[in-house]
Design a protein around this motif. Structure first.
Motif, PDB file in Angstrom:
ATOM      1  N   SER A 121      -5.088  -0.253   3.322  1.00  0.00           N
ATOM      2  CA  SER A 121      -5.603   0.797   2.454  1.00  0.00           C
ATOM      3  C   SER A 121      -4.780   2.057   2.664  1.00  0.00           C
ATOM      4  N   TRP A 148      -7.973   6.171  -3.349  1.00  0.00           N
ATOM      5  CA  TRP A 148      -7.685   5.157  -2.339  1.00  0.00           C
ATOM      6  C   TRP A 148      -7.281   3.847  -2.995  1.00  0.00           C
ATOM      7  N   ASP A 151      -6.267  -0.285  -2.209  1.00  0.00           N
ATOM      8  CA  ASP A 151      -6.355  -1.420  -1.283  1.00  0.00           C
ATOM      9  C   ASP A 151      -5.424  -2.514  -1.770  1.00  0.00           C
ATOM     10  N   ALA A 154       0.827  -1.204   0.000  1.00  0.00           N
ATOM     11  CA  ALA A 154       0.000   0.000   0.000  1.00  0.00           C
ATOM     12  C   ALA A 154       0.865   1.259   0.000  1.00  0.00           C
TER      13      ALA A 154
END
Length: 123
Positions: free
Chosen positions: A100, A74, A76, A40
């Motif tokens: 995330s 965003w 994930d 991430a």
């Protein structure tokens, strides 16, 4: 005394095996969580998904699988693997870790199969 020892020894060995399987499961879960976090972070910095997959494999192990998903800014990263060790093959435990993060770059990463959305210039 020998008969009591012979009766108690299998129970002690079973308990030891279960403790070792639990420890192996805990270590595997920690590796998966670290791999998901590192993946991430790499996505947030702008790395491509192929490089993220390499980071995840290096940290989680060759048997782990990773998935990358994007939702706007965003990202994930989900990493899954099975528990290792001799009892891990007998007990079908699949462990999962997910991290995330928000993109650090101005333009969100373009993942395959998704449309690009560029920020509009303020005028």
């Amino acid at each position: 005394m020998t008969a009591e020892f012979a009766v108690a020894l299998p129970a002690v060995l079973l308990l030891l095996a279960l403790l070792l399987a639990g420890a192996a499961t805990g270590i595997t879960q920690l590796r998966l969580e670290e791999a998901a976090r590192a993946g991430a972070r790499a996505l947030a910095r702008g790395e491509d998904p192929g490089a993220v997959e390499g980071i995840v494999r290096r940290l989680a192990g060759a048997s782990a699988t990773g998935a990358v998903a994007a939702d706007g800014e965003w990202f994930d990263v989900t990493v899954t693997d099975r528990t290792g060790g001799p009892l891990g093959s007998a007990i079908p435990w699949t462990l999962t870790a997910r991290a995330s993060t928000r993109s650090e770059s101005a333009v969100a990463l373009q993942l395959p199969g998704q449309s690009a959305s560029l920020p509009e210039a303020a005028g």
